[in-house]
Write a protein that holds these residues in place. Structure first.
Motif, PDB file in Angstrom:
ATOM      1  N   ASP A 352     -18.550  45.956  67.103  1.00 12.74           N
ATOM      2  CA  ASP A 352     -17.444  45.399  66.539  1.00 12.74           C
ATOM      3  C   ASP A 352     -17.339  43.985  66.706  1.00 12.74           C
ATOM      4  OD1 ASP A 352     -16.895  47.413  65.018  1.00 12.74           O
ATOM      5  OD2 ASP A 352     -15.265  48.255  66.387  1.00 12.74           O
ATOM      6  N   TRP A 353     -16.535  43.096  65.880  1.00 14.23           N
ATOM      7  CA  TRP A 353     -16.290  41.574  66.118  1.00 14.23           C
ATOM      8  C   TRP A 353     -14.960  41.176  66.423  1.00 14.23           C
ATOM      9  CZ3 TRP A 353     -20.541  38.316  66.647  1.00 14.23           C
ATOM     10  CH2 TRP A 353     -21.626  39.021  66.360  1.00 14.23           C
ATOM     11  N   TYR A 354     -14.728  40.600  67.043  1.00 16.93           N
ATOM     12  CA  TYR A 354     -13.155  39.821  67.666  1.00 16.93           C
ATOM     13  C   TYR A 354     -13.177  38.595  67.585  1.00 16.93           C
ATOM     14  CZ  TYR A 354     -12.140  44.727  69.371  1.00 16.93           C
ATOM     15  OH  TYR A 354     -12.269  46.177  69.449  1.00 16.93           O
ATOM     16  N   LYS A 355     -12.221  38.150  67.008  1.00 17.62           N
ATOM     17  CA  LYS A 355     -11.984  36.460  66.818  1.00 17.62           C
ATOM     18  C   LYS A 355     -11.398  36.149  68.204  1.00 17.62           C
ATOM     19  CE  LYS A 355     -10.082  33.057  63.884  1.00 17.62           C
ATOM     20  NZ  LYS A 355      -9.093  32.157  64.888  1.00 17.62           N
ATOM     21  N   ILE A 356     -11.696  35.095  68.795  1.00 12.76           N
ATOM     22  CA  ILE A 356     -11.423  34.753  69.985  1.00 12.76           C
ATOM     23  C   ILE A 356     -10.544  33.514  70.068  1.00 12.76           C
ATOM     24  CG2 ILE A 356     -11.779  34.059  72.577  1.00 12.76           C
ATOM     25  CD1 ILE A 356     -12.614  36.995  71.841  1.00 12.76           C
ATOM     26  N   THR A 357      -9.314  33.479  70.435  1.00 13.35           N
ATOM     27  CA  THR A 357      -8.505  32.169  70.544  1.00 13.35           C
ATOM     28  C   THR A 357      -8.517  31.520  72.076  1.00 13.35           C
ATOM     29  OG1 THR A 357      -6.990  33.055  68.949  1.00 13.35           O
ATOM     30  CG2 THR A 357      -6.228  31.248  70.271  1.00 13.35           C
ATOM     31  N   PHE A 358      -9.196  30.620  72.403  1.00 19.16           N
ATOM     32  CA  PHE A 358      -9.376  29.768  73.594  1.00 19.16           C
ATOM     33  C   PHE A 358      -8.045  29.029  74.019  1.00 19.16           C
ATOM     34  CE2 PHE A 358     -14.047  30.295  72.815  1.00 19.16           C
ATOM     35  CZ  PHE A 358     -14.185  31.235  73.923  1.00 19.16           C
ATOM     36  N   GLN A 359      -7.905  28.855  75.204  1.00 19.57           N
ATOM     37  CA  GLN A 359      -6.581  28.030  75.599  1.00 19.57           C
ATOM     38  C   GLN A 359      -6.921  26.636  75.242  1.00 19.57           C
ATOM     39  OE1 GLN A 359      -5.609  28.568  79.841  1.00 19.57           O
ATOM     40  NE2 GLN A 359      -3.553  28.478  79.475  1.00 19.57           N
ATOM     41  N   SER A 360      -8.095  26.225  75.632  1.00 16.14           N
ATOM     42  CA  SER A 360      -8.493  24.748  75.394  1.00 16.14           C
ATOM     43  C   SER A 360      -9.869  24.684  75.062  1.00 16.14           C
ATOM     44  CB  SER A 360      -8.168  24.000  77.104  1.00 16.14           C
ATOM     45  OG  SER A 360      -8.697  24.640  77.859  1.00 16.14           O
ATOM     46  N   GLU A 361     -10.296  23.447  75.209  1.00 10.41           N
ATOM     47  CA  GLU A 361     -11.710  22.995  74.750  1.00 10.41           C
ATOM     48  C   GLU A 361     -12.642  23.553  75.675  1.00 10.41           C
ATOM     49  OE1 GLU A 361     -13.251  21.590  71.935  1.00 10.41           O
ATOM     50  OE2 GLU A 361     -11.618  22.307  70.835  1.00 10.41           O
ATOM     51  N   ASP A 362     -12.282  23.709  76.965  1.00  6.90           N
ATOM     52  CA  ASP A 362     -13.422  23.980  78.017  1.00  6.90           C
ATOM     53  C   ASP A 362     -13.396  25.685  78.057  1.00  6.90           C
ATOM     54  OD1 ASP A 362     -10.962  25.388  79.122  1.00  6.90           O
ATOM     55  OD2 ASP A 362     -10.684  23.890  80.711  1.00  6.90           O
ATOM     56  N   ARG A 363     -12.817  26.154  77.252  1.00  4.94           N
ATOM     57  CA  ARG A 363     -13.124  27.589  76.887  1.00  4.94           C
ATOM     58  C   ARG A 363     -13.050  28.672  78.161  1.00  4.94           C
ATOM     59  NH1 ARG A 363     -18.547  27.981  73.649  1.00  4.94           N
ATOM     60  NH2 ARG A 363     -19.370  26.547  75.119  1.00  4.94           N
ATOM     61  N   LYS A 364     -12.073  28.092  79.391  1.00  4.54           N
ATOM     62  CA  LYS A 364     -12.057  28.943  80.519  1.00  4.54           C
ATOM     63  C   LYS A 364     -11.278  30.029  80.365  1.00  4.54           C
ATOM     64  CE  LYS A 364     -13.728  25.183  83.370  1.00  4.54           C
ATOM     65  NZ  LYS A 364     -13.530  24.106  84.580  1.00  4.54           N
ATOM     66  N   ALA A 365     -10.281  30.068  79.441  1.00  5.65           N
ATOM     67  CA  ALA A 365      -9.534  31.237  79.252  1.00  5.65           C
ATOM     68  C   ALA A 365      -9.318  31.530  77.880  1.00  5.65           C
ATOM     69  CB  ALA A 365      -8.132  30.683  79.872  1.00  5.65           C
ATOM     70  N   TYR A 366      -8.944  32.859  77.409  1.00  6.63           N
ATOM     71  CA  TYR A 366      -8.510  33.083  75.989  1.00  6.63           C
ATOM     72  C   TYR A 366      -7.463  34.094  75.987  1.00  6.63           C
ATOM     73  CZ  TYR A 366     -10.928  37.562  77.240  1.00  6.63           C
ATOM     74  OH  TYR A 366     -11.328  38.862  78.094  1.00  6.63           O
ATOM     75  N   LYS A 367      -6.845  33.970  74.812  1.00  3.58           N
ATOM     76  CA  LYS A 367      -5.537  34.667  74.792  1.00  3.58           C
ATOM     77  C   LYS A 367      -5.878  35.996  74.679  1.00  3.58           C
ATOM     78  CE  LYS A 367      -1.226  34.660  72.011  1.00  3.58           C
ATOM     79  NZ  LYS A 367      -0.593  34.570  73.038  1.00  3.58           N
ATOM     80  N   TYR A 368      -5.129  36.977  75.114  1.00  2.00           N
ATOM     81  CA  TYR A 368      -4.781  38.427  75.230  1.00  2.00           C
ATOM     82  C   TYR A 368      -3.392  38.914  75.319  1.00  2.00           C
ATOM     83  CZ  TYR A 368      -6.535  43.135  75.647  1.00  2.00           C
ATOM     84  OH  TYR A 368      -6.542  44.615  75.627  1.00  2.00           O
ATOM     85  N   GLY A 369      -2.895  39.202  74.252  1.00  2.00           N
ATOM     86  CA  GLY A 369      -1.400  39.641  74.386  1.00  2.00           C
ATOM     87  C   GLY A 369      -0.747  38.537  74.732  1.00  2.00           C
ATOM     88  N   ASP A 370       0.221  38.836  75.902  1.00  2.00           N
ATOM     89  CA  ASP A 370       0.929  37.447  76.640  1.00  2.00           C
ATOM     90  C   ASP A 370       0.354  36.962  77.564  1.00  2.00           C
ATOM     91  OD1 ASP A 370       2.850  38.503  74.776  1.00  2.00           O
ATOM     92  OD2 ASP A 370       3.755  39.661  76.045  1.00  2.00           O
ATOM     93  N   GLU A 371      -0.760  36.937  77.949  1.00  2.00           N
ATOM     94  CA  GLU A 371      -1.584  36.558  78.958  1.00  2.00           C
ATOM     95  C   GLU A 371      -2.866  35.721  78.513  1.00  2.00           C
ATOM     96  OE1 GLU A 371      -2.679  39.407  81.859  1.00  2.00           O
ATOM     97  OE2 GLU A 371      -4.285  40.129  80.329  1.00  2.00           O
TER      98      GLU A 371
END
Length: 804
Positions: A352-371
């Motif tokens: 399955d495929w998931y669309k990822i939302t990164f916190q910033s351009e450096d892609r060191k973190a991604y959104k998951y719920g409230d964190e």
């Protein structure tokens, strides 16, 4: 011998010409290649001309005897399993070394190392899908949970490496010489890579295309054109089966917010049409001799060297024989003194495929719920022959690797899509086959299958005691309805897989009342099964033909099962051609050529035999008709999957004036009749051109079954124009480039009686007479005697070698 020499010189010459005109990498130095002592001349000898009565394997604990029959099938007799697998590694490498290494290089994303940057995009995709990552997790799993299997893998690798260490330049496989590189050390990791490669070959997904269609068509029309379950399924597990377990509850979210966009980037390559398989087993009550009979024919790419390598493996405890995968331990599809088994692809949506939302351009973190969760980075160094290495940074989330991003195929849109796949979960498929090889009964079969995660497979079973069974095995996520059918929002925890279906709740059956079990890549179950089941690519024709024949048959013999494996009946044509002819009417009554073709179609018995001409006419007409009906799907401007042939035929049969047949932007309202007549004219035009250029349009000539070398540019090492019938969607599923890669039929009496064949030969050397000698046998639907051999048996021995 002079003819072999001439033909191989010709083959090498043609191959070099191809390499020069259409290079796949730097052309090799010519002098070493034609050196009579070390070049391709040394690859002109067949194995029976290079007999070695003794070979040195210093790591063996006891001598091992290898008896080759007249077809170069080795029968390995060892005192224990470690010696057995070391000998298997050595003997397999002796005949298939280049193939083993090439396939694992492909699985690791390392083809650029040997062919140059032409393979860079393929290597990047392979690594971004995480095949190497999955094999690494498999190694970790073995180290923590199964040191015994790991030791057997090490023994196999030791056998391969002992062969490599003894390999002279002259006897190095010719492909190494042409591509100008040397074999490298084998490792257990490579064996696991091979099994991941098979999973990648057999699994598909259409999340991206379904997401686009949902946006374009709306949910109601999507369900009508792409139903999860057809009207009259004939599933793998017999319809109406009562399930005797308490299903695990699954919670569907109250609200589901799918990413609301259409997406333009190219989807992952999908399994091509024709990849599938058949297997079945019939109970003693339906056979002439009162013994169960099992049959298996996996449908894969028709390649040389063959995907399969046949052999017998014997210890004092058991003897097993059948088809192995060069690079993997044991027998994959085969039998021993007590049981037989075989596999088909279960076509279950397992990634399955998931669309990822990164916190910033450096892609060191991604959104998951409230964190915001931290990512990890994996730098893939792809070495390229003759160039600097390419560094590709792949971001990993807890779902899996971000395959599509700004650096890879995301240039037309801002995309970050992560792939969740059971291949990335650490598993031990190798143990499944090791346990099956020495299994004695249905209980052992189930224990073996409990170790199998991916790819999802239909395991057919029969035992000497009379049991027959089918189990659909893999690690299956417990999903709410439609979960995984569309691209999901990776920032929403409600989109997570909730848990996994327990092994004992996977679809399975033992000794059903109908007296047979069978699978042909169709729907696994009917609507009674309590869990959501989905895949886009279920089969709808082979399964009904096989099940229909097995229901009718009684007093079944091995010859009956051979005939069914080679059955050429074109079920699809039998169901729709009469309607096509009816809709065509008298539109072409004044056209003499059209009347000639129509006469052949009307007289056709629906068997796609090689000499028949009607299959060619139907195949072209149907494909033109299908293309015309769904032509507007090509105008959507984004990747979509078209409704399958089965569903299209249901509309033609039951709703010939449905709105789907109308072509927008025309003054008339088109119906099925308009498309049938237009496509018939298209067929007339295509056939006119074909006859002018090629002459005879008999089915075998038109479909041109070709058994192709693993490097397509090495055309001189391929075999084209194989005269045989069948086709995609037919039980004998032999199309142009795909078909029965292995056929096996086994009757389990006091002693098993077995037959098998595959389209190739035991040798991986194009200069050997054992390279393609099975092809004529296979093409005619004939078989080789595959009975178990005793070590002392003298009949039919080609030569014998002792390893010590």
């Amino acid at each position: 011998m002079k003819y072999i020499s001439f033909l191989l010189v010709l083959a090498i010459t043609i191959t070099l010409a191809v390499l020069i005109s259409r290079p796949i990498g730097p052309v090799p130095p010519v002098a070493p290649l034609i050196d009579p002592n070390h070049g391709f001349w040394q690859n002109m000898y067949s194995e029976d001309e290079l007999i070695e009565e003794e070979l040195s394997l210093p790591d063996l604990s006891n001598p091992v005897t290898v008896v080759y029959d007249e077809n170069l099938i080795p029968h390995i007799f060892a005192a224990n399993k470690k010696d057995l697998y070391m000998a298997q590694g050595y003997i397999t490498a002796k005949h298939r070394l280049w193939q083993m290494e090439f396939q694992t290089r492909a699985a690791a994303g390392r083809l650029s190392e040997i062919v140059g940057d032409i393979a860079l995009d393929l290597d990047r995709m392979t690594r971004r899908k995480g095949l190497g990552y999955g094999a690494e997790l498999g190694m970790e799993f073995l180290e923590k949970n199964d040191p015994e299997t790991l030791e057997y893998l090490k023994s196999y690798a030791a056998g391969v490496n002992q062969y490599i260490s003894q390999l002279s330049p002259g006897q190095t496989p010719v492909e190494y010489k042409i591509l100008n590189y040397r074999p490298e050390e084998w490792t257990p990791y490579k064996s696991l890579l091979l099994l991941k490669y098979m999973s990648d070959m057999l699994v598909g997904d259409r999340d991206l295309e379904y997401t686009n269609l949902r946006k374009i068509l709306g949910a109601q029309m999507l369900d009508k054109l792409y139903p999860d379950l057809p009207n009259e399924p004939d599933p793998v597990i017999e319809a109406g089966k009562v399930w005797d377990f308490d299903a695990i509850p699954v919670t569907k979210p109250d609200s589901i917010n799918y990413p609301d966009e259409t997406w333009k980037m190219d989807p992952l390559p999908q399994p091509v049409e024709g990849i599938g398989s058949n297997n079945w087993a019939v109970a003693p009550s339906k056979t002439k001799n009162g013994n169960p009979i099992l049959a298996n024919d996996p449908h894969l790419g028709l390649n040389l060297p063959s995907l399969w390598y046949s052999l017998q493996l014997t210890t004092p405890e058991y003897s097993v024989k059948g088809a192995s995968l060069p690079g993997a331990l044991g027998i994959i599809s085969g039998f021993n003194q007590n049981i037989a088994w075989g596999v088909t692809n279960a076509t279950k949506d397992a990634r399955d495929w998931y669309k990822i939302t990164f916190q910033s351009e450096d892609r060191k973190a991604y959104k998951y719920g409230d964190e915001w969760r931290p990512t990890t980075f994996r730098v893939e160094e792809i070495k390229i022959k003759g160039q600097e290495a390419f560094l590709d940074t792949v971001v990993y989330t807890h779902y899996g690797p971000v395959v599509y991003d700004k650096n890879f195929r995301g240039d037309r849109q801002d995309v970050n899509f992560a792939l969740k796949w059971t291949v990335h979960m650490g598993s031990n498929e190798q143990k499944t086959f090791l346990l099956l090889n020495e299994a004695k009964d249905h209980k052992d079969y189930n224990i073996a299958l409990d170790n199998f995660t991916a790819p999802a497979q239909n395991f057919v079973f029969a035992s000497k005691s009379g049991d027959i069974a089918m189990r659909i095995q893999g690690k299956f996520a417990l999903k709410w309805p439609e979960q995984g059918k569309f691209l999901m929002d990776g920032s929403d925890p409600k989109m997570e897989w909730q848990t996994y279906i327990p092994n004992d709740q996977n679809p399975q059956t033992l000794n059903p009342e109908r007296g047979f079990v069978a699978s042909a890549n169709q729907h696994p179950v009917d609507s009674n099964y309590p869990y959501y089941v989905f895949d886009n690519s279920y089969e709808h024709y082979r399964n009904r033909r096989i099940n229909g024949r097995l229901r009718q048959m009684d007093q079944i013999t091995i010859d009956d099962m051979k005939a069914l494996q080679f059955d050429d009946y074109y079920q699809q044509a039998s169901e729709i051609l009469p309607t096509m002819l009816s809709l065509l009417g008298d539109a072409f009554k004044e056209n003499d050529k059209a009347q000639e073709y129509l006469s052949q179609l009307k007289e056709w018995d629906f068997y796609a035999d090689p000499n028949q001409k009607a299959p060619t006419l139907y195949y072209i007409w149907w494909n033109d008709l299908y293309g015309q009906i769904w032509k507007k799907w090509d105008e959507f401007g984004v990747p979509v999957v078209k409704p399958n042939s089965y569903q299209t035929i249901q509309f033609l049969l039951n709703e010939p004036e449905a709105k789907i047949f109308d072509v927008e932007n025309t003054s008339e309202v088109e119906t099925a009749k308009d498309h049938v007549q237009k496509s018939f004219q298209m067929m007339l035009d295509e056939m006119g051109k074909w006859e002018e250029e090629n002459g005879d349009y008999a089915w075998a000539n038109y479909k041109n079954t070709t058994i192709q070398h693993l490097v397509p540019q090495f055309k001189a090492f391929s075999v084209s124009h194989v005269y045989t019938g069948g086709g995609a969607g037919i039980v004998n599923a032999t199309s142009g480039r795909h078909g029965a890669s292995w056929r096996m039929v086994v009757e389990l009496g006091d002693k098993p009686t077995a037959f098998g064949v595959y389209p190739g030969g035991q040798s991986g050397n194009p200069g050997s007479k054992y390279y393609k000698n099975f092809i004529p046998v296979w093409a005619e639907g004939k078989y080789l005697n595959f009975n178990l051999r005793e070590e002392s048996e003298a009949e039919g021995v080609l030569f014998q070698t002792t390893l010590k």
